[in-house]
Design a protein around this motif. Structure first.
Motif, PDB file in Angstrom:
ATOM      1  N   PRO A 158      16.436  27.132  31.935  1.00 40.55           N
ATOM      2  CA  PRO A 158      15.762  26.619  33.133  1.00 40.55           C
ATOM      3  C   PRO A 158      14.259  26.435  32.938  1.00 40.55           C
ATOM      4  CG  PRO A 158      17.300  28.352  33.713  1.00 40.55           C
ATOM      5  CD  PRO A 158      17.236  28.334  32.222  1.00 40.55           C
ATOM      6  N   ALA A 159      13.727  25.427  33.606  1.00 44.38           N
ATOM      7  CA  ALA A 159      12.298  25.122  33.488  1.00 44.38           C
ATOM      8  C   ALA A 159      11.437  26.296  33.937  1.00 44.38           C
ATOM      9  CB  ALA A 159      11.967  23.875  34.306  1.00 44.38           C
ATOM     10  N   ALA A 160      11.896  27.041  34.943  1.00 46.02           N
ATOM     11  CA  ALA A 160      11.119  28.186  35.437  1.00 46.02           C
ATOM     12  C   ALA A 160      10.914  29.231  34.341  1.00 46.02           C
ATOM     13  CB  ALA A 160      11.817  28.812  36.638  1.00 46.02           C
ATOM     14  N   LEU A 161      11.936  29.433  33.519  1.00 47.44           N
ATOM     15  CA  LEU A 161      11.795  30.394  32.424  1.00 47.44           C
ATOM     16  C   LEU A 161      10.820  29.883  31.368  1.00 47.44           C
ATOM     17  CD1 LEU A 161      15.422  31.764  31.909  1.00 47.44           C
ATOM     18  CD2 LEU A 161      13.475  32.853  33.036  1.00 47.44           C
ATOM     19  N   TRP A 162      10.827  28.584  31.136  1.00 46.70           N
ATOM     20  CA  TRP A 162       9.863  28.027  30.190  1.00 46.70           C
ATOM     21  C   TRP A 162       8.437  28.182  30.714  1.00 46.70           C
ATOM     22  CZ3 TRP A 162      10.800  27.717  25.421  1.00 46.70           C
ATOM     23  CH2 TRP A 162      12.055  27.366  24.939  1.00 46.70           C
ATOM     24  N   CYS A 163       8.261  28.067  32.015  1.00 46.83           N
ATOM     25  CA  CYS A 163       6.928  28.307  32.586  1.00 46.83           C
ATOM     26  C   CYS A 163       6.487  29.743  32.329  1.00 46.83           C
ATOM     27  CB  CYS A 163       6.945  28.017  34.093  1.00 46.83           C
ATOM     28  SG  CYS A 163       7.056  26.263  34.508  1.00 46.83           S
ATOM     29  N   LEU A 164       7.412  30.691  32.457  1.00 48.25           N
ATOM     30  CA  LEU A 164       7.080  32.081  32.178  1.00 48.25           C
ATOM     31  C   LEU A 164       6.747  32.287  30.699  1.00 48.25           C
ATOM     32  CD1 LEU A 164       9.734  33.988  34.337  1.00 48.25           C
ATOM     33  CD2 LEU A 164       7.268  33.786  34.761  1.00 48.25           C
ATOM     34  N   VAL A 165       7.503  31.627  29.824  1.00 44.49           N
ATOM     35  CA  VAL A 165       7.224  31.717  28.386  1.00 44.49           C
ATOM     36  C   VAL A 165       5.808  31.219  28.094  1.00 44.49           C
ATOM     37  CG1 VAL A 165       7.825  30.737  26.133  1.00 44.49           C
ATOM     38  CG2 VAL A 165       9.630  31.567  27.654  1.00 44.49           C
ATOM     39  N   MET A 166       5.423  30.115  28.704  1.00 47.55           N
ATOM     40  CA  MET A 166       4.084  29.564  28.489  1.00 47.55           C
ATOM     41  C   MET A 166       3.002  30.442  29.110  1.00 47.55           C
ATOM     42  SD  MET A 166       4.896  25.549  29.251  1.00 47.55           S
ATOM     43  CE  MET A 166       6.237  24.703  28.404  1.00 47.55           C
ATOM     44  N   ALA A 167       3.342  31.132  30.181  1.00 48.05           N
ATOM     45  CA  ALA A 167       2.359  31.980  30.851  1.00 48.05           C
ATOM     46  C   ALA A 167       1.956  33.166  29.989  1.00 48.05           C
ATOM     47  CB  ALA A 167       2.903  32.469  32.190  1.00 48.05           C
ATOM     48  N   VAL A 168       2.831  33.616  29.098  1.00 44.24           N
ATOM     49  CA  VAL A 168       2.524  34.793  28.276  1.00 44.24           C
ATOM     50  C   VAL A 168       1.312  34.542  27.368  1.00 44.24           C
ATOM     51  CG1 VAL A 168       3.376  36.321  26.463  1.00 44.24           C
ATOM     52  CG2 VAL A 168       4.857  35.721  28.395  1.00 44.24           C
ATOM     53  N   PRO A 169       1.298  33.474  26.550  1.00 42.59           N
ATOM     54  CA  PRO A 169       0.101  33.253  25.729  1.00 42.59           C
ATOM     55  C   PRO A 169      -1.135  32.894  26.552  1.00 42.59           C
ATOM     56  CG  PRO A 169       1.661  31.444  25.467  1.00 42.59           C
ATOM     57  CD  PRO A 169       2.372  32.519  26.216  1.00 42.59           C
ATOM     58  N   VAL A 170      -0.945  32.227  27.699  1.00 40.88           N
ATOM     59  CA  VAL A 170      -2.101  31.926  28.555  1.00 40.88           C
ATOM     60  C   VAL A 170      -2.722  33.228  29.063  1.00 40.88           C
ATOM     61  CG1 VAL A 170      -2.873  30.816  30.686  1.00 40.88           C
ATOM     62  CG2 VAL A 170      -1.221  29.661  29.213  1.00 40.88           C
TER      63      VAL A 170
END
Length: 247
Positions: free
Chosen positions: A211-223
């Protein structure tokens, strides 16, 4: 035109840039940081500076794509300040996923690194590196609007590198780095809230089934990690003003 004099001046400026290294810690970091936050949060200002974040986002796709063995074909920044990058290679696999994931975290990574360098006295080197990158990517520009915008930005960065004092250069780089870090959050939160399937998380969802929401969380980690890095880099300049709370 005195080409010999110009060459001598260029060599002197390059020597000063390479030789810099003494930490510059005057009273500018709080002002530069506050101005960066306001620049991202105030809509009229954000519309003007948003292409900076978009450019780093798109070049993040390109850079990681190249590292993963893909070919960087070109990029566009549209008048609405969105962007698009084309890399050529296999349509499936880890390289495609990593290339797509790289966009949203890249401004935060570049911003944190720029702040760290500026605080350490290397703002001139950051400006020179940015100038060389902007000149290098001109051959991959695929629209007149993008060409004009990149040339204008390169001219501004070049002028600051050439004539800026260490204090002003450092303040500008801290401002730019903070804009990139805060702007990365604004872009990521916007795509997470609005759920645009044409953006990177939606494309990754179609590619992987996650799901796209999980990808947003994945991207939030390095940010988030880069935000902490930037905050810690500013601990020295800001610490005395905040009573050591950052340490």
């Amino acid at each position: 035109m005195n080409w010999r004099g110009l060459l001598d001046a260029l060599l002197v400026r390059l020597g000063a840039t390479i030789g810099a290294g003494r930490p510059v810690v005057p009273g500018w970091p709080p002002g530069a940081l506050a101005l960066a936050v306001l620049s991202v949060l105030v809509p009229p200002v954000w519309r003007v500076i948003r292409p900076v974040v978009t450019l780093v986002h798109e070049l993040g796709h390109a850079g990681v794509g190249l590292l993963c063995g893909r070919r960087f074909s070109g990029f566009v920044i549209s008048p609405d300040m969105s962007g698009h990058t084309v890399t050529v290679g296999r349509r499936h696999g880890p390289a495609v996923v990593l290339t797509a994931v790289a966009g949203y975290p890249m401004p935060a990574l570049v911003g944190a690194a720029a702040i760290q360098a500026a605080v350490g006295g290397h703002a001139g080197a950051v400006l020179l590196a940015v100038l060389l990158i902007l000149l290098g990517v001109l051959v991959r520009v695929r629209s007149l609007f993008t060409m004009a915008w990149v040339v204008a930005l390169a001219a501004a960065v070049g002028a600051l590198w050439w004539s800026g004092t260490p204090r002003w250069s450092a303040a500008a780089v801290v401002w730019l780095g903070a804009v990139l870090v805060v702007g990365a959050w604004r872009h990521l939160v916007a795509v997470a809230v609005h759920g645009d399937r044409d953006q990177d998380p939606g494309a990754l969802a179609r590619l992987t089934g996650v799901p796209a929401a999980l990808w947003c969380l994945v991207m939030a980690v390095p940010v988030a990690a880069c935000s902490w890095w930037a905050w810690r880099a500013l601990a020295g300049p800001l610490g005395p003003l905040l009573g050591g709370a950052l340490r």
